[in-house]
Scaffold this active site. Structure first.
Site, PDB file in Angstrom:
ATOM      1  N   ASP B 301       0.851  -1.181   0.000  1.00 12.44           N
ATOM      2  CA  ASP B 301       0.000   0.000   0.000  1.00 12.44           C
ATOM      3  C   ASP B 301       0.883   1.225   0.000  1.00 12.44           C
ATOM      4  OD1 ASP B 301      -2.643  -0.744  -0.110  1.00 12.44           O
ATOM      5  OD2 ASP B 301      -2.629  -1.407   1.976  1.00 12.44           O
ATOM      6  N   ASP B 338     -10.503  22.306   9.827  1.00 12.29           N
ATOM      7  CA  ASP B 338     -10.258  20.994   9.209  1.00 12.29           C
ATOM      8  C   ASP B 338      -9.174  20.272  10.011  1.00 12.29           C
ATOM      9  OD1 ASP B 338      -9.714  18.844   7.668  1.00 12.29           O
ATOM     10  OD2 ASP B 338      -9.255  19.953   5.836  1.00 12.29           O
ATOM     11  N   PHE B 370     -16.231  18.004   4.860  1.00 17.02           N
ATOM     12  CA  PHE B 370     -16.108  17.173   3.657  1.00 17.02           C
ATOM     13  C   PHE B 370     -17.219  16.130   3.649  1.00 17.02           C
ATOM     14  CE2 PHE B 370     -14.540  13.441   1.453  1.00 17.02           C
ATOM     15  CZ  PHE B 370     -13.930  13.974   0.331  1.00 17.02           C
ATOM     16  N   ALA B 372     -19.065  12.923   1.161  1.00 18.27           N
ATOM     17  CA  ALA B 372     -18.819  12.072  -0.011  1.00 18.27           C
ATOM     18  C   ALA B 372     -19.537  12.614  -1.243  1.00 18.27           C
ATOM     19  CB  ALA B 372     -19.299  10.652   0.281  1.00 18.27           C
ATOM     20  N   ARG B 375     -17.575  16.200  -1.975  1.00 19.45           N
ATOM     21  CA  ARG B 375     -16.139  15.933  -2.015  1.00 19.45           C
ATOM     22  C   ARG B 375     -15.326  17.225  -1.941  1.00 19.45           C
ATOM     23  NH1 ARG B 375     -15.582  13.296  -6.991  1.00 19.45           N
ATOM     24  NH2 ARG B 375     -13.414  12.847  -6.563  1.00 19.45           N
ATOM     25  N   MET B 376     -15.869  18.163  -1.140  1.00 24.22           N
ATOM     26  CA  MET B 376     -15.164  19.423  -0.895  1.00 24.22           C
ATOM     27  C   MET B 376     -15.362  19.769   0.574  1.00 24.22           C
ATOM     28  SD  MET B 376     -15.963  21.946  -4.061  1.00 24.22           S
ATOM     29  CE  MET B 376     -17.612  22.151  -3.524  1.00 24.22           C
ATOM     30  N   SER B 377     -14.484  20.606   1.084  1.00 26.81           N
ATOM     31  CA  SER B 377     -14.742  21.169   2.406  1.00 26.81           C
ATOM     32  C   SER B 377     -14.473  22.661   2.300  1.00 26.81           C
ATOM     33  CB  SER B 377     -13.849  20.515   3.455  1.00 26.81           C
ATOM     34  OG  SER B 377     -12.501  20.859   3.215  1.00 26.81           O
ATOM     35  N   ASP B 511      -4.938  -4.182   6.451  1.00 22.84           N
ATOM     36  CA  ASP B 511      -5.530  -4.133   7.776  1.00 22.84           C
ATOM     37  C   ASP B 511      -7.048  -3.978   7.740  1.00 22.84           C
ATOM     38  OD1 ASP B 511      -5.520  -1.617   6.771  1.00 22.84           O
ATOM     39  OD2 ASP B 511      -4.502  -0.669   8.468  1.00 22.84           O
TER      40      ASP B 511
END
Lengths: 573, 675
Positions: B301, B338, B370, B372, B375-377, B511
């Site tokens: 990963d 944030d 934020f 989904a 997809r911005m904050s 994981d």
């Protein structure tokens, strides 16, 4: 060693190496799965033969079916040759009116010729009718060689194929080996031999007056055709009792050279065939290099030992040096038309390959000179070895070598992209173990029973060498005789027949079983972590494995035979 | 520990234990045989001098004991650890809940009676009664009993930190746990049986090697047994001397069969598992450890393995006509609330560049988190609507504002992406302010490790959710061989299947629960201890340190185990050459004195020669125990170089060492008057 000795060995190797590559390429085409220009050429003849024999040539056999076909074919061969010998007195082409061959000798001979050993307890010119020679022995010369090639090709397919359930068609492989390889090349060799004076007729024996006004019977017969295949198929069974020392089998130095080339031609070329079929020619060259690395020093050693002569004679007023007028060294048991180099080289070649034809008396070699042929056989007949069987024996050793080395690079061992696991290890171990076990156990049996010891001609360590040589020869399907041992007795005929049979078929079946499991496996793509098996390092490793197994198993026995004989002769006894 | 191993060494003389190892079983039978011969000699019918038979017998038993000792020593380490683990597996009174709620009715139940599916409450100070999944709550948990790490970890319901292990202790707060394992099948149980070697089975390579060793043993057994008839024949033929004695034959046999590797084989396997455990990795089987050595492809990963966990803001790229400071101020405002690492790094960068530190947060500022969907904050301050987000998200937002992104900004953003960084576009209403460059920081030294992997013939593949452009840039920077961009659990699984279809062995670590299918598919799958129960169940190893880079170490340990076996096998067989030169002339000294020419070591007497070889054969086992336990030094080299090195050390070394050793022992025997 003289310059002449070196030149002869060098010339032989150069000619051999020039021939193996085209020959190997040709055989790769013969056994290719897809039709090609070679197989198209004989397609008509093949189809006709398959139709006559009722063979489904399209069938691809799993290893068990392949092994069963091989076994049935060969056992039928034993029965046929046995019956032929037992009934030859009623059959045609028997101008000398030979009687039926004794049961034990007939059985021994049948097994011997079917297993490609061609050990001969009998004398051909005073035992076998022309029909027996031609229809029984000569035919088996072809078929036993073709069987060896077929099994090898199946094993190679095991390495080459990926995720496959089958390893080929035994009947097709045997037919092709005979039709495309053995027949045409033995015709060429037979013609070369006839040009040198080898006889080829079905005439009765000649009764001639000698220069001393005596009478002599000269045996005749279809010798050239049988001599050609006896060499090319590494069979080695002589038409006459004296084998290739007989002037009608091997009249000139040139015919001798042709015969030597014919012995190594197919076993050497099959290495190249192997390389091509597994898609990496370097793999084939590496195997061939290993064979040469073992063969050349031993051949040179044998010639050197013979050229040095008997150490016991060194203190005496005997001139054993080579000069323009004499060959020097040990000429006992050798033909003067061949001399030391051609006799020594022939002895090394015929025992390195499982041919067993002889052009000199091995019993008369110096102790060290006699050790070389004996040990070459004990190595398992993998240094060139029999046609096909030599290479598959060597591949068993390669699997063992790859396993040990593979562990040392920290991976599950792989050979030619196939993982070597417990099953492969079991089969490779079996293939290496069987001949070794047969030699030591059967030698022990022979020295323990009076019937075994009775045939020995010489006392002391040399007598032990004679027994050890005979058992080694039979247990590795070589067939050459040290001589000195009277082996045409029920005991020896039975013991050696058992050796020959067990050395041939269990080993071939073990290798086919390995091929079956290998063919089913996928191919692991090579990476920097993969052990390369085409490098000088691997050649060295493989050489060590072959030699160490051979040396460690047989050193005690050899110490009691040729080694002690040599050491004793040094002290002048 | 050594004393315990010594006791075990004697206990392992049980024929049933010996029978499992064909090589050592032959030694066992030989020892019994010479003991009987010695008794016979004591009774006055000895085939050889009583003293000689005694010494040979003694050293044969030593050979066996040394082998047992090696195995016991290897097992000892595991036993000690198992005892410690067993200590933490106390039977506790669990607070069994009638329903998965904190306030449900509690029944005190012994933990040994808990079954999968039961719910329990674990409060501060309680020991977690069994493996399970947290249903409700969050708590700090002391997992030192399992991991050896004393710092507590946070475990909470939902997400990838929801698994708890039996035997760990909750330090604060409370948890409602759904038990997922039945008694005797828990992680702790498996760990104990693993380190104890109770569930140790022979691995595939070990089986193949045992076959090879059995073959060698059989060959030598036949070669030695047949020497007796050969010898009898030779005595008759030579007319002098005596046949070889059984004692000498047995000595020769034991010297020739590969006792060195036979004695150490199981110790090597146990020690390999032990090295794993000391690296804090628990493997479910020896097979998995061995497979690690065969790995062809490593899937790693990106985040946390190749790069540091978080992306960091490294630059502001202002749109045309906008001051960089203006962009920085807007970005700073939007990121104040944030709390993600990225957000904090933007604030930090703004402070560093323009000292915006100390500006208080506007009271009327509303933070827009934020989601989904968007997809911005961002933040709404009065009339200002500051937003930050990925290119496509912002573009969609601008469309809603009847605006569009200036082509130059788009180009700037693409340039950033091409460099392997992540562009965040900052807009204020319909006005595009510019681009924040977020960069992945590649871990120190990781590039060198990948180069090492490449030399070993292992391909590294980076897995990332990033777009291909970004992924390619990071892949190049980290030096991986390949990458899988925009990875989803499905594409990951497909990648593994494709690789396996080409007969490559794939290793990966993971994981999350969404890693579980890929973990189950991979040949070597290391699950992080911090991960979910599903991931741990799917993998065949668990890394207690939860360090994804550990995979590289695991591969090394697997390889080392195989190399040690190969090296000792080679050494063992190479030894035989010298032993022949010692024993053959001695064995036939009376029949053929000429064979003494082979006594190249000039050993004093036939008896001292044979005894020296037997003693060397026993002592070499003791000398090699440290090597078997520690493993052959492993270097990340290509196969050819590794083979050349090991052949030289263990092949050539194996030929030379016994010549020196046997000669020295012989000299010592002469000195002691035993010759």
């Amino acid at each position: 060693m003289t310059t002449n000795d070196f030149l002869q060995i060098g010339l032989y190797l150069v000619v051999l190496l020039a021939l193996v590559k085209p020959m190997g390429h040709y055989m790769a085409l013969v056994f290719a799965d897809e039709p090609n220009r070679v197989t198209r050429f004989g397609a008509g003849a093949e189809r006709l033969l398959y139709r006559l024999a009722g063979i489904r040539s399209g069938e691809d056999m799993g290893w068990k079916r392949y092994a069963m076909a091989m076994l049935v074919f060969n056992v039928a061969g034993v029965a046929f040759v046995y019956l032929l010998q037992r009934t030859q007195q009623w059959l045609p082409l028997n101008p000398q009116h030979f009687a039926a061959v004794a049961p034990d000798s007939a059985m021994n001979t049948a097994v011997s010729f079917v297993t490609n050993t061609n050990w001969q307890g009998y004398a051909g010119e005073s035992t076998m009718s022309y029909l027996t020679q031609a229809l029984g022995l000569a035919v088996q010369n072809f078929l036993s060689a073709a069987t060896g090639i077929a099994v090898l090709i199946a094993v190679v397919r095991g390495f080459a194929r990926r995720g496959a359930a089958a390893v080929g068609n035994f009947w097709v492989d045997v037919t092709r080996a005979t039709l495309y390889v053995l027949l045409p090349f033995s015709i060429v060799i037979a013609l070369l031999l006839v040009s040198q004076g080898v006889v080829q007729n079905v005439a009765p024996y000649l009764d001639v007056a000698t220069l001393e006004h005596g009478r002599q019977t000269l045996p005749m017969g279809p010798a050239a055709s049988q001599v050609a295949i006896k060499m090319l198929g590494t069979n080695g069974g002589g038409f006459f009792n004296a084998n290739s020392a007989h002037p009608f089998e091997n009249p000139t130095p040139f015919s001798n050279f042709v015969e030597m080339i014919a012995i190594f031609l197919i076993p050497g070329a099959l290495c190249c065939t192997f390389g091509r079929m597994v898609g990496d020619r370097r793999q084939g060259w590496a195997i061939l290099a290993t064979m040469l690395v073992i063969f050349v020093p031993l051949a040179v050693g044998l010639v050197a030992a013979e050229q040095a002569g008997n150490p016991a004679l060194h203190g005496l007023a005997v001139d054993a040096h080579a000069t323009a007028l004499q060959s020097g060294g040990n000429m006992e048991g050798k033909e003067t038309r061949f001399g030391i180099a051609s006799s020594g080289l022939f002895a090394a070649i015929t025992t390195a390959a499982s041919c067993g034809a002889v052009n000199a008396m091995h019993d008369s070699l110096t102790p060290l000179g006699g050790l070389v042929p004996m040990w070459l056989m004990q190595l398992g007949e993998v240094v060139f070895g029999g046609v096909g069987s030599g290479l598959y024996g060597m591949l068993a050793f390669a699997v063992v070598a790859v396993f040990i080395a593979g562990l040392m690079v920290g991976r599950t061992p792989e050979y030619l992209g196939k993982k070597i696991e417990a099953h492969e290890m079991k089969m490779a171990s079996l293939a290496v173990l069987v001949p070794c076990a047969l030699v030591v156990v059967c030698t022990a049996v022979a020295v323990m029973v009076p019937a075994g010891v009775a045939g020995v001609a010489n006392p002391g360590a040399h007598g032990f060498s004679e027994i050890l040589y005979a058992v080694s020869s039979a247990s590795n399907n070589n067939g050459s005789a040290f001589g000195g041992l009277s082996a045409n007795t029920p005991f020896w005929n039975v013991l050696l027949a058992i050796c020959m049979f067990l050395a041939r078929f269990p080993l071939a079946i073990a290798m086919l079983a390995m091929a079956g499991s290998l063919a089913a496996k996928g191919h692991v793509p090579p990476s920097a972590g993969t052990l390369p098996t085409h490098t000088p390092l691997f050649v060295t490793l493989l050489t060590c494995v072959v030699i160490v197994v051979g040396a460690l198993t047989f050193l005690p026995a050899l110490a009691l035979g040729p080694i002690v004989e040599h050491l004793t002769s040094l002290t002048g006894h | 520990m050594a004393t315990r191993a010594l006791v075990d060494a004697f206990r392992k003389l049980d024929p049933r234990t010996q029978f499992r190892n064909p090589v050592m079983f032959v030694v066992f039978v030989c020892s019994v045989l010479t003991t009987l011969l010695w008794v016979q000699a004591l009774a006055g019918h000895g085939e050889a001098p009583t003293g000689f038979i005694f010494w040979v017998t003694l050293w044969l038993w030593f050979t066996l004991l040394f082998a047992n000792f090696a195995e016991a020593l290897a097992e000892g380490r595991g036993k000690a650890q198992a005892d410690a683990l067993r200590g933490s597996r106390r039977d506790v009174a669990a607070k069994k809940l009638s329903a998965p709620r904190q306030d449900a009715q509690i029944v005190f139940t012994p933990s040994s009676e808990l079954r999968s599916g039961h719910h329990v409450l674990v409060e501060a100070g309680d020991i977690v009664p069994g493996d399970g999944e947290i249903v409700v709550g969050a708590a700090s948990v002391d997992e030192s009993a399992i991991t050896g790490e004393s710092a507590p970890v946070i475990r909470e319901a939902g997400g990838d930190r929801s698994a708890v292990t039996g035997g760990t202790r909750v330090l604060s707060d409370w948890l409602v746990v759904r038990i997922t394992s039945n008694p005797g099948e828990s992680f702790l149980d498996r760990m104990i049986s693993m380190v104890e070697g109770a569930s140790r089975r022979k691995t595939p390579n070990e089986i193949a090697l045992t076959i090879l060793l059995a073959k060698f043993t059989l060959i030598f057994l036949l070669a030695c047994a047949t020497l007796l008839p050969y010898s009898i024949y030779s005595v008759q033929a030579a007319g002098s001397g005596n046949p070889i004695t059984l004692t000498v034959l047995v000595a020769l046999l034991v010297c020739l069969i590969p006792t060195t590797i036979g004695a150490l084989l199981s110790a090597i396997g146990i020690a390999g598992m032990d090295r794993m455990i000391r690296a804090n990795v628990i493997a479910t089987s020896g097979r998995a450890v061995e497979a690690a050595g065969d790995v062809d492809v490593l899937l790693l990963d990106k985040t946390g393995t190749i790069t540091l966990g978080n992306r960091q803001a490294v630059a502001f790229h202002a749109a045309p006509g906008i001051e960089e400071r203006e962009l920085a101020e807007a970005a700073d405002l939007a990121s104040r609330a944030d709390e993600t690492p990225e957000g904090r790094s933007i604030v930090a960068l703004a402070e560093a560049r323009f000292s915006l530190h100390g500006r208080r947060r506007d009271k009327d500022a509303t933070f827009v988190p934020f989601t989904a969907q968007t997809r911005m904050s961002g933040v709404d301050v009065g009339t200002r609507h500051i937003r930050k987000g990925a290119i496509d998200a912002v573009e969609r937002y601008l469309e809603g504002q009847d605006s569009h992104m200036p082509p130059l900004v788009r180009r700037m953003a693409e340039d950033v992406a091409r460099r392997g960084a992540t562009p965040l576009i900052v807009v204020d209403g319909a006005l595009t302010l510019g681009v924040i460059e977020l960069k992945d920081i590649v871990k120190d030294g990781i590039k060198e490790r990948f180069a090492e992997m490449r030399r070993m013939g292992i391909r590294t593949v980076m897995i990332t959710g990033d777009n291909p452009l970004t992924a390619a840039a990071i892949a190049a920077e980290a030096g991986v061989d390949d990458f899988l961009a925009e990875a989803t659990p499905e594409t990951k699984l497909k990648l593994i299947r494709d690789m396996q279809a080409e007969n490559r062995l794939v290793a990966m670590c993971g994981d999350g629960t969404n890693d579980a299918p890929a973990l189950a598919q991979a040949d070597v799958a290391v699950a992080m201890n911090s991960g979910t129960q599903a991931a741990k169940e799917a993998g065949n190893m668990v890394d207690l340190d939860s360090n994804p880079t550990k995979l590289i170490e695991v591969v090394g340990i697997g390889k080392q185990m195989l190399i040690t076996r190969g090296a000792l096998t080679t050494f063992s067989i190479a030894n035989d050459i010298a032993k022949y030169f010692a024993i053959i002339p001695a064995a036939f000294a009376t029949t053929y004195p000429a064979l003494n020419a082979l006594n190249v070591m000039h050993l004093a007497t036939p008896q001292s020669a044979i005894l020296s070889a037997v003693i060397f054969n026993a002592l070499i086992i003791i000398f090699l125990i440290p090597l078997a336990l520690k493993g052959v030094a492993y270097r990340a080299l290509g196969a050819a170089a590794l083979l050349r090195r090991n052949l030289l050390v263990y092949g050539l070394g194996g030929i030379v060492a016994p010549f020196v050793g046997i000669k020295l022992i012989d000299m010592l025997l002469v000195l002691l008057g035993l010759a």
